[in-house]
Write a protein that holds these residues in place. Structure first.
Motif, mmCIF file in Angstrom:
data_model
loop_
_atom_site.group_PDB
_atom_site.id
_atom_site.type_symbol
_atom_site.label_atom_id
_atom_site.label_comp_id
_atom_site.label_asym_id
_atom_site.label_seq_id
_atom_site.Cartn_x
_atom_site.Cartn_y
_atom_site.Cartn_z
ATOM 1 N N SER A 42 64.679 77.952 0.897
ATOM 2 C CA SER A 42 64.547 78.896 -0.205
ATOM 3 C C SER A 42 63.104 79.132 -0.623
ATOM 4 C CB SER A 42 65.335 78.374 -1.413
ATOM 5 O OG SER A 42 64.822 77.113 -1.830
ATOM 6 N N MET A 43 62.139 78.565 0.094
ATOM 7 C CA MET A 43 60.743 78.764 -0.270
ATOM 8 C C MET A 43 60.309 80.201 0.014
ATOM 9 S SD MET A 43 58.861 75.280 0.973
ATOM 10 C CE MET A 43 59.539 73.666 0.637
ATOM 11 N N GLU A 44 59.091 80.515 -0.394
ATOM 12 C CA GLU A 44 58.538 81.850 -0.199
ATOM 13 C C GLU A 44 58.468 82.218 1.276
ATOM 14 O OE1 GLU A 44 56.701 85.384 -1.702
ATOM 15 O OE2 GLU A 44 57.565 83.705 -2.787
ATOM 16 N N PHE A 45 58.173 81.232 2.128
ATOM 17 C CA PHE A 45 58.042 81.474 3.558
ATOM 18 C C PHE A 45 59.328 81.077 4.282
ATOM 19 C CE2 PHE A 45 53.832 80.620 1.794
ATOM 20 C CZ PHE A 45 53.202 81.807 2.116
ATOM 21 N N THR A 46 59.526 81.638 5.470
ATOM 22 C CA THR A 46 60.790 81.444 6.176
ATOM 23 C C THR A 46 60.654 80.700 7.492
ATOM 24 O OG1 THR A 46 60.541 83.627 7.194
ATOM 25 C CG2 THR A 46 61.810 83.501 5.154
ATOM 26 N N GLY A 47 59.435 80.452 7.953
ATOM 27 C CA GLY A 47 59.265 79.751 9.216
ATOM 28 C C GLY A 47 57.924 79.065 9.310
ATOM 29 N N ARG A 90 56.070 84.304 6.929
ATOM 30 C CA ARG A 90 57.240 85.136 6.706
ATOM 31 C C ARG A 90 56.960 86.495 7.330
ATOM 32 N NH1 ARG A 90 57.936 87.018 0.581
ATOM 33 N NH2 ARG A 90 59.267 88.538 1.630
ATOM 34 N N LYS A 91 57.991 87.277 7.577
ATOM 35 C CA LYS A 91 57.808 88.629 8.086
ATOM 36 C C LYS A 91 57.455 89.561 6.919
ATOM 37 C CE LYS A 91 58.966 88.356 12.553
ATOM 38 N NZ LYS A 91 60.187 89.052 13.001
ATOM 39 N N ALA A 92 56.620 90.551 7.200
ATOM 40 C CA ALA A 92 56.250 91.545 6.198
ATOM 41 C C ALA A 92 56.128 92.894 6.886
ATOM 42 C CB ALA A 92 54.932 91.174 5.523
ATOM 43 N N LYS A 93 56.504 93.949 6.177
ATOM 44 C CA LYS A 93 56.504 95.278 6.775
ATOM 45 C C LYS A 93 55.755 96.266 5.895
ATOM 46 C CE LYS A 93 59.670 98.358 9.251
ATOM 47 N NZ LYS A 93 61.089 98.599 9.616
ATOM 48 N N GLY A 94 54.812 96.989 6.508
ATOM 49 C CA GLY A 94 54.079 98.016 5.780
ATOM 50 C C GLY A 94 52.926 97.451 4.966
ATOM 51 N N ASP A 95 52.599 98.147 3.885
ATOM 52 C CA ASP A 95 51.468 97.758 3.048
ATOM 53 C C ASP A 95 51.765 96.459 2.306
ATOM 54 O OD1 ASP A 95 50.479 100.145 3.912
ATOM 55 O OD2 ASP A 95 50.480 101.137 1.958
ATOM 56 N N LEU A 96 50.745 95.614 2.151
ATOM 57 C CA LEU A 96 50.927 94.372 1.417
ATOM 58 C C LEU A 96 49.603 93.873 0.873
ATOM 59 C CD1 LEU A 96 51.050 91.264 3.647
ATOM 60 C CD2 LEU A 96 51.044 93.495 4.727
ATOM 61 N N LYS A 97 49.700 92.956 -0.084
ATOM 62 C CA LYS A 97 48.523 92.355 -0.701
ATOM 63 C C LYS A 97 48.818 90.888 -0.953
ATOM 64 C CE LYS A 97 45.396 93.000 -4.660
ATOM 65 N NZ LYS A 97 45.181 93.804 -5.895
ATOM 66 N N TYR A 199 53.548 89.135 10.932
ATOM 67 C CA TYR A 199 53.708 87.815 10.345
ATOM 68 C C TYR A 199 52.617 87.654 9.287
ATOM 69 C CZ TYR A 199 56.779 86.627 14.237
ATOM 70 O OH TYR A 199 57.810 86.603 15.136
ATOM 71 N N ALA A 200 52.984 87.148 8.115
ATOM 72 C CA ALA A 200 52.018 86.922 7.042
ATOM 73 C C ALA A 200 52.256 85.542 6.458
ATOM 74 C CB ALA A 200 52.154 87.985 5.956
ATOM 75 N N GLY A 201 51.189 84.742 6.359
ATOM 76 C CA GLY A 201 51.388 83.401 5.834
ATOM 77 C C GLY A 201 50.111 82.598 5.756
ATOM 78 N N LEU A 202 50.267 81.289 5.598
ATOM 79 C CA LEU A 202 49.158 80.369 5.394
ATOM 80 C C LEU A 202 48.914 79.551 6.655
ATOM 81 C CD1 LEU A 202 50.270 79.067 1.882
ATOM 82 C CD2 LEU A 202 48.711 80.968 2.380
ATOM 83 N N GLY A 203 47.645 79.383 7.009
ATOM 84 C CA GLY A 203 47.299 78.620 8.195
ATOM 85 C C GLY A 203 46.244 77.576 7.905
ATOM 86 N N VAL A 204 46.350 76.425 8.583
ATOM 87 C CA VAL A 204 45.347 75.361 8.477
ATOM 88 C C VAL A 204 44.980 74.894 9.875
ATOM 89 C CG1 VAL A 204 44.861 73.009 7.691
ATOM 90 C CG2 VAL A 204 46.091 74.596 6.193
ATOM 91 N N CYS A 205 43.672 74.811 10.122
ATOM 92 C CA CYS A 205 43.135 74.343 11.402
ATOM 93 C C CYS A 205 42.104 73.258 11.121
ATOM 94 C CB CYS A 205 42.492 75.504 12.158
ATOM 95 S SG CYS A 205 41.621 75.030 13.666
ATOM 96 N N SER A 206 42.213 72.121 11.813
ATOM 97 C CA SER A 206 41.303 70.995 11.575
ATOM 98 C C SER A 206 39.973 71.139 12.306
ATOM 99 C CB SER A 206 41.966 69.693 12.008
ATOM 100 O OG SER A 206 42.246 69.727 13.405
ATOM 101 N N HIS A 207 39.911 72.057 13.286
ATOM 102 C CA HIS A 207 38.719 72.272 14.119
ATOM 103 C C HIS A 207 38.463 71.090 15.055
ATOM 104 C CE1 HIS A 207 34.858 74.186 15.153
ATOM 105 N NE2 HIS A 207 35.315 75.237 14.502
ATOM 106 N N ASP A 208 39.471 70.247 15.207
ATOM 107 C CA ASP A 208 39.425 69.110 16.129
ATOM 108 C C ASP A 208 40.877 68.776 16.456
ATOM 109 O OD1 ASP A 208 39.423 66.594 17.350
ATOM 110 O OD2 ASP A 208 37.742 65.856 16.156
ATOM 111 N N SER A 209 41.268 68.943 17.710
ATOM 112 C CA SER A 209 42.679 68.813 18.083
ATOM 113 C C SER A 209 43.209 67.387 17.988
ATOM 114 C CB SER A 209 42.887 69.336 19.510
ATOM 115 O OG SER A 209 42.115 68.577 20.435
#
Length: 295
Positions: A42-47, A90-97, A199-209
């Motif tokens: 039920s969170m804002e994001f779906t995947g 989550r999926k998003a269609k068209g204009d968004l902010k 696709y619209a959402g939040l991403g985190v990268c450590s810059h070291d695998s």
């Protein structure tokens, strides 16, 4: 389109940057197949997806009391021709902010660890994308890949973190702003031919695998306007001045008309611009435009 001009004798400011936005409808495109690790209920994001090569454990936690997302991600980088990062979407269609504040947990191992609002054509590591990204060392950028497998470009913010990041899509135009100490700064506007549904959402990268890094995203906003037909879109032009040292942009004039090609007057008191084949002047401090007699 973006027009920049300046008088060589004016040292303390660039001539106002004129953003001329002609919005168009994008055609729908196919999204690349990727494995969804786990739905977020039920969170804002779906995947959530490990984009690219992410080897160490990752996670996302939602704090309903504070309405924040705590995301632990990994991956080598989000840069050049491919990306490796943990993505909650989550999926998003068209204009968004979209908007967010970012806070890193701990000092971190790599200065260029990244936390971002990310808009992507698909979930393959080399798909076109655009993001508003906060680096661990404080650098904030608008980063984007124009075509699948292409290189990543960036526009740097005039101010550093902490600052609120805002990214808006209007047709195929994407604009980023940051807000710091109550002042809003424009980072830039770019055109990318992304499909209507993204696709619209939040991403985190450590810059070291081999390691993970954790960021907290707060004060999130997600506004989805949807697809706007071409005949319903509005052309709006904005004339701004930009201080070189501070990066502060001041709006001189805005109108729902097509105008372009700004320039300084010789004494630095007026700005000129072209509209419908005629030249107009306006004081640098703002006011009512006047038609210039060129006869």
């Amino acid at each position: 389109m973006q027009y920049i001009s300046y008088d060589s004798r004016t040292r303390d400011s660039i001539l106002g940057v004129l953003f001329l936005l002609l919005f168009t409808i994008l055609t729908s495109g196919r999204v690349a197949h990727a494995q969804i690790i786990e739905p977020l209920g039920s969170m804002e994001f779906t995947g959530e997806t490990k984009v690219g090569d992410v080897k160490v454990p990752v996670s996302v936690q939602y704090d309903s009391a504070n309405e924040t997302y705590r995301i632990t991600g990994s991956g080598n980088n989000m840069w050049l021709n491919e990306d490796d990062f943990f993505y909650v979407w989550r999926k998003a269609k068209g204009d968004l902010k979209v908007e967010t504040d970012v806070k890193w947990i701990g000092k971190g191992k790599i200065d260029d660890r990244k936390a971002a609002w990310v808009i992507r054509a698909g979930l393959a590591k080399d798909d076109p994308y655009i993001d508003a990204v906060d680096h661990g060392r404080g650098l904030i950028c608008l980063q984007y890949r124009l075509v699948k497998g292409g290189t990543t470009h960036e526009v740097r913010s005039p101010v550093w973190a902490p600052a609120r990041m805002i990214l808006e899509r209007t047709g195929n135009q994407f604009t980023m702003w940051v807000v710091k100490d109550g002042i809003r700064y424009t980072v830039g506007t770019v055109s990318i031919d992304l499909p209507e549904e993204v696709y619209a959402g939040l991403g985190v990268c450590s810059h070291d695998s081999t390691i993970s890094e954790t960021a907290i995203f707060s004060n999130l906003k997600f506004q989805e306007t949807g697809v706007v037909p071409m005949d319903k879109r509005v052309i709006e032009s904005t004339l701004e001045t930009v201080e070189i040292d501070s990066g502060i942009r001041t709006t001189v004039y805005k109108a729902k008309e097509h105008f372009e090609a700004p320039n300084w007057s010789r004494d630095g008191k007026l700005l000129y611009y072209n509209m419908n084949g005629k030249i107009y002047t306006i004081p640098v401090a703002g006011g009512t435009p006047k038609l210039l007699n060129t006869a």
